[in-house]
Scaffold this active site. Sequence first.
Site, short mmCIF file in Angstrom:
data_model
loop_
_atom_site.label_atom_id
_atom_site.label_comp_id
_atom_site.label_asym_id
_atom_site.label_seq_id
_atom_site.Cartn_x
_atom_site.Cartn_y
_atom_site.Cartn_z
N LYS A 15 36.88 28.42 45.68
CA LYS A 15 37.41 27.61 45.64
C LYS A 15 39.32 27.33 45.48
CE LYS A 15 36.35 26.91 40.85
NZ LYS A 15 35.21 28.62 41.05
N ARG A 90 35.50 22.34 33.47
CA ARG A 90 35.06 23.15 33.52
C ARG A 90 33.47 23.32 32.06
NH1 ARG A 90 38.42 27.75 35.52
NH2 ARG A 90 36.83 29.16 36.02
N ARG A 129 37.72 41.62 45.79
CA ARG A 129 38.47 40.64 45.75
C ARG A 129 39.92 41.12 45.55
NH1 ARG A 129 38.27 34.60 43.55
NH2 ARG A 129 38.34 35.39 41.33
N ARG A 162 42.73 41.46 40.23
CA ARG A 162 42.86 40.38 39.05
C ARG A 162 42.46 41.27 37.63
NH1 ARG A 162 41.24 34.51 39.43
NH2 ARG A 162 40.04 34.50 37.58
N ARG A 173 31.65 36.18 33.55
CA ARG A 173 31.87 34.77 34.10
C ARG A 173 30.87 33.85 34.85
NH1 ARG A 173 36.49 37.46 37.19
NH2 ARG A 173 36.69 35.48 38.69
#
Length: 227
Positions: A15, A90, A129, A162, A173
Site C-alpha cells: 500500500k 482499518r 522490509r 521499522r 498485525r
Amino acid sequence: MAVRVVLLGAPGVGKGTQGRLLSERFGIPQVATGEILREAVKSGSPLGLEVKERMENGLLVPDETMIDLIEDRLGRDDVRRGFVLDGFPRTLAQAQALDRLLDRLGMPLQTALYLSAPIELVVGRLASRLECPVCHTTYNPSSAPPKVPGVCDRDGTALVTRADDDIASVRRRIEVYFAETEVLRDYYEKSEKLAKIDATRAPEVVFGDVIAAVERAAVPERERAGS
Ligand code: AMP
C-alpha cells in the site's frame, strides 16, 4: 483529474509503495495514518505518547482517535484536488465515519483499491522490509533492493527496520488485519467501489493496474460533470 482513493490490503502488501506512486503521478497527498502516528511518536507529542505502546505491539489505535486525526487531515486545503488514503480505514466504524465525512465535505470516495497477495508472501516481505527514515520509501533486499545496499536511492539515508516489523508484532498485525480490516472488502464491494488488484507482481506492474482502476473510477464522475 481529482483522484480520491483508499488503499486496502494486508500489512506488507504494498500500500505504501502504490500510495507513493499515485501521489507522484497525480500530484495529490498520500495520507498514511501509520506515518502520521510514527511522526507523532518520534516528536513525543500527546498523540504520540497515547499511541506508542499499541503501535509497537501491532495493535490498532482506538477508532475515536483515528477518526479525529483523519477529520483534521482531510479538512486541509491540499486534499481538495484529491488524496490517497493508506492505512485508513482499518475498521468498519472508520469506514462509515469516512463516508460521512467525505459526504459532508462534498468529495465522495471514487474507489477502494484492494491489493491482494497470499499471506505467506506478505509475512516474508515484512520480515525483511527496510525503510528510509526520512522519505519513508520501502525496500526489500530480495524483491525490491536499493541500488546501494542499506542506502536509500532517493536521499542517500541509511535504511532502518521499522520498530513494529519484528516477528511477534508482524504476526499480531496480520491477525488484527483479518479480525478487523478484511471486512472492508465486503463493505466497499456492496457500495460497488471495490477494485481488486493482484499485488504479487513487481510494483511497477501492479501500478499499471492501479492506474487503470483509478481512471475507470474517475471517468464516470467527469462524464457526469460534463453532461
Ligand atoms: P501502518 O504503517 O499502516 O502499518 O500502521 C502502523 C500502525 O499504526 C498500526 O499497526 C496501528 O497500530 C497504527 N494505525 C495506523 N493506521 C491506523 C488506523 N487507521 N486505525 C488504527 N490504528 C492504525
